[in-house]
Scaffold this motif. Sequence first.
Motif, PDB file in Angstrom:
ATOM      1  N   LEU A   1      -1.837 -15.989  -3.391  1.00 40.78           N
ATOM      2  CA  LEU A   1      -2.216 -17.067  -4.291  1.00 40.78           C
ATOM      3  C   LEU A   1      -2.266 -16.608  -5.747  1.00 40.78           C
ATOM      4  CD1 LEU A   1      -5.173 -18.475  -2.145  1.00 40.78           C
ATOM      5  CD2 LEU A   1      -2.811 -19.320  -2.221  1.00 40.78           C
ATOM      6  N   GLU A   2      -2.584 -15.326  -5.931  1.00 45.80           N
ATOM      7  CA  GLU A   2      -2.782 -14.820  -7.288  1.00 45.80           C
ATOM      8  C   GLU A   2      -2.575 -13.312  -7.315  1.00 45.80           C
ATOM      9  OE1 GLU A   2      -6.840 -14.602  -9.711  1.00 45.80           O
ATOM     10  OE2 GLU A   2      -6.387 -16.641  -8.999  1.00 45.80           O
ATOM     11  N   ARG A   3      -1.961 -12.842  -8.390  1.00 46.08           N
ATOM     12  CA  ARG A   3      -1.841 -11.404  -8.651  1.00 46.08           C
ATOM     13  C   ARG A   3      -2.460 -11.186 -10.021  1.00 46.08           C
ATOM     14  NH1 ARG A   3       3.119  -9.440  -5.403  1.00 46.08           N
ATOM     15  NH2 ARG A   3       3.885 -11.372  -4.509  1.00 46.08           N
ATOM     16  N   SER A   4      -3.288 -10.147 -10.148  1.00 45.71           N
ATOM     17  CA  SER A   4      -3.969  -9.929 -11.425  1.00 45.71           C
ATOM     18  C   SER A   4      -4.227  -8.443 -11.641  1.00 45.71           C
ATOM     19  CB  SER A   4      -5.286 -10.711 -11.453  1.00 45.71           C
ATOM     20  OG  SER A   4      -6.145 -10.265 -10.421  1.00 45.71           O
ATOM     21  N   GLY A   5      -4.800  -8.159 -12.795  1.00 43.27           N
ATOM     22  CA  GLY A   5      -5.124  -6.773 -13.128  1.00 43.27           C
ATOM     23  C   GLY A   5      -3.931  -6.061 -13.731  1.00 43.27           C
ATOM     24  N   ASP A   6      -4.195  -4.849 -14.167  1.00 44.83           N
ATOM     25  CA  ASP A   6      -3.141  -4.060 -14.783  1.00 44.83           C
ATOM     26  C   ASP A   6      -2.149  -3.585 -13.737  1.00 44.83           C
ATOM     27  OD1 ASP A   6      -4.302  -4.247 -17.317  1.00 44.83           O
ATOM     28  OD2 ASP A   6      -5.609  -2.517 -16.922  1.00 44.83           O
ATOM     29  N   PRO A   7      -0.865  -3.624 -14.082  1.00 41.83           N
ATOM     30  CA  PRO A   7       0.122  -3.057 -13.152  1.00 41.83           C
ATOM     31  C   PRO A   7      -0.087  -1.539 -13.079  1.00 41.83           C
ATOM     32  CG  PRO A   7       1.194  -4.197 -15.000  1.00 41.83           C
ATOM     33  CD  PRO A   7      -0.267  -4.173 -15.273  1.00 41.83           C
ATOM     34  N   TRP A   8       0.074  -0.977 -11.895  1.00 42.91           N
ATOM     35  CA  TRP A   8      -0.027   0.470 -11.753  1.00 42.91           C
ATOM     36  C   TRP A   8       1.100   0.966 -10.869  1.00 42.91           C
ATOM     37  CZ3 TRP A   8      -2.216   2.817  -7.087  1.00 42.91           C
ATOM     38  CH2 TRP A   8      -2.667   1.891  -6.154  1.00 42.91           C
ATOM     39  N   ILE A   9       1.501   2.172 -11.160  1.00 42.33           N
ATOM     40  CA  ILE A   9       2.647   2.767 -10.481  1.00 42.33           C
ATOM     41  C   ILE A   9       2.154   3.696  -9.384  1.00 42.33           C
ATOM     42  CG2 ILE A   9       4.603   4.338 -10.777  1.00 42.33           C
ATOM     43  CD1 ILE A   9       4.860   3.206 -13.634  1.00 42.33           C
ATOM     44  N   MET A  10       2.812   3.601  -8.237  1.00 36.58           N
ATOM     45  CA  MET A  10       2.515   4.504  -7.127  1.00 36.58           C
ATOM     46  C   MET A  10       3.824   4.785  -6.406  1.00 36.58           C
ATOM     47  SD  MET A  10      -0.251   3.950  -4.109  1.00 36.58           S
ATOM     48  CE  MET A  10      -0.550   5.212  -2.893  1.00 36.58           C
ATOM     49  N   ASN A  11       3.937   5.970  -5.864  1.00 35.75           N
ATOM     50  CA  ASN A  11       5.118   6.342  -5.105  1.00 35.75           C
ATOM     51  C   ASN A  11       5.028   5.689  -3.724  1.00 35.75           C
ATOM     52  OD1 ASN A  11       6.698   8.625  -3.346  1.00 35.75           O
ATOM     53  ND2 ASN A  11       7.482   8.419  -5.426  1.00 35.75           N
ATOM     54  N   GLU A  12       6.034   4.891  -3.383  1.00 32.40           N
ATOM     55  CA  GLU A  12       6.045   4.166  -2.118  1.00 32.40           C
ATOM     56  C   GLU A  12       7.220   4.594  -1.257  1.00 32.40           C
ATOM     57  OE1 GLU A  12       5.957  -0.126  -2.361  1.00 32.40           O
ATOM     58  OE2 GLU A  12       4.402  -0.105  -3.903  1.00 32.40           O
ATOM     59  N   GLY A  13       7.013   4.493   0.035  1.00 34.31           N
ATOM     60  CA  GLY A  13       8.078   4.678   1.002  1.00 34.31           C
ATOM     61  C   GLY A  13       8.139   3.442   1.867  1.00 34.31           C
ATOM     62  N   CYS A  14       9.145   3.373   2.735  1.00 34.29           N
ATOM     63  CA  CYS A  14       9.306   2.209   3.596  1.00 34.29           C
ATOM     64  C   CYS A  14      10.007   2.654   4.870  1.00 34.29           C
ATOM     65  CB  CYS A  14      10.133   1.147   2.868  1.00 34.29           C
ATOM     66  SG  CYS A  14      10.423  -0.342   3.851  1.00 34.29           S
ATOM     67  N   LEU A  15       9.496   2.232   6.015  1.00 40.06           N
ATOM     68  CA  LEU A  15      10.108   2.607   7.286  1.00 40.06           C
ATOM     69  C   LEU A  15      11.552   2.116   7.387  1.00 40.06           C
ATOM     70  CD1 LEU A  15       7.103   1.846   9.674  1.00 40.06           C
ATOM     71  CD2 LEU A  15       7.830   4.069   8.774  1.00 40.06           C
ATOM     72  N   SER A  16      11.875   1.017   6.709  1.00 39.75           N
ATOM     73  CA  SER A  16      13.238   0.480   6.730  1.00 39.75           C
ATOM     74  C   SER A  16      14.160   1.179   5.740  1.00 39.75           C
ATOM     75  CB  SER A  16      13.217  -1.027   6.433  1.00 39.75           C
ATOM     76  OG  SER A  16      12.566  -1.714   7.483  1.00 39.75           O
ATOM     77  N   LEU A  17      13.595   2.062   4.937  1.00 38.39           N
ATOM     78  CA  LEU A  17      14.368   2.857   3.967  1.00 38.39           C
ATOM     79  C   LEU A  17      14.035   4.339   4.168  1.00 38.39           C
ATOM     80  CD1 LEU A  17      13.686   0.577   0.885  1.00 38.39           C
ATOM     81  CD2 LEU A  17      15.909   0.890   1.969  1.00 38.39           C
ATOM     82  N   PRO A  18      14.346   4.874   5.352  1.00 39.62           N
ATOM     83  CA  PRO A  18      13.957   6.261   5.617  1.00 39.62           C
ATOM     84  C   PRO A  18      14.550   7.229   4.598  1.00 39.62           C
ATOM     85  CG  PRO A  18      15.422   5.421   7.346  1.00 39.62           C
ATOM     86  CD  PRO A  18      15.107   4.279   6.438  1.00 39.62           C
ATOM     87  N   GLU A  19      13.775   8.250   4.287  1.00 37.22           N
ATOM     88  CA  GLU A  19      14.154   9.311   3.351  1.00 37.22           C
ATOM     89  C   GLU A  19      14.199   8.864   1.890  1.00 37.22           C
ATOM     90  OE1 GLU A  19      17.758  11.157   4.839  1.00 37.22           O
ATOM     91  OE2 GLU A  19      16.719  11.947   6.594  1.00 37.22           O
TER      92      GLU A  19
END
Length: 186
Positions: free
Chosen positions: A85-103
Amino acid sequence: MIYPITVYGDPVLRKISEPIEKDYKELEVLVENMFETMYHSDGVGLAAPQIGKAIRIFVIDASSAAEEEPELENFKKAFINPEILERSGDPWIMNEGCLSLPEIREDVSRPEKIKIKYVDENFNEYIEEYGGFAARVIQHEYDHLEGILLTDHLNPLKKRLLKGKLSAITKGKVNTSYRIRIPGKK
């Protein structure tokens, strides 16, 4: 039952998922199997498109981050027919992985807070707010329901640099500790 993980290149990962009806056959079994698949694959979240189903459900267990965020102790939930419904606050960067994008692991910027409406396995409705790691994981899994992958958050140069890795994934030329479903193969 542990499902194979659908990987990059499969069209189901680009579809907008359909809502689940209250009479969805064996919903509790599906939720249980999704958690089992997620744990087996060492994930913290898993969306239905990642097991080849274009339906609006994802599961999360963010309790592994409880040391940094104590409120995540026992944070294990299924989100059915979610709507951010809503996204707020400061954007922040984090290193992400995904099972559908191995490696593949990349830095992704996301808003720090969200407000989400969803139903649980019994179709009880909730409107809740999350921040920090929980908000990040929810946004990542929610993206899957919208046909969005973490690579879509990257700049064009970064995407070009990943082209070879993405091509290898579509051909199944990756090392994973879990079974994958290669696009176009049964």
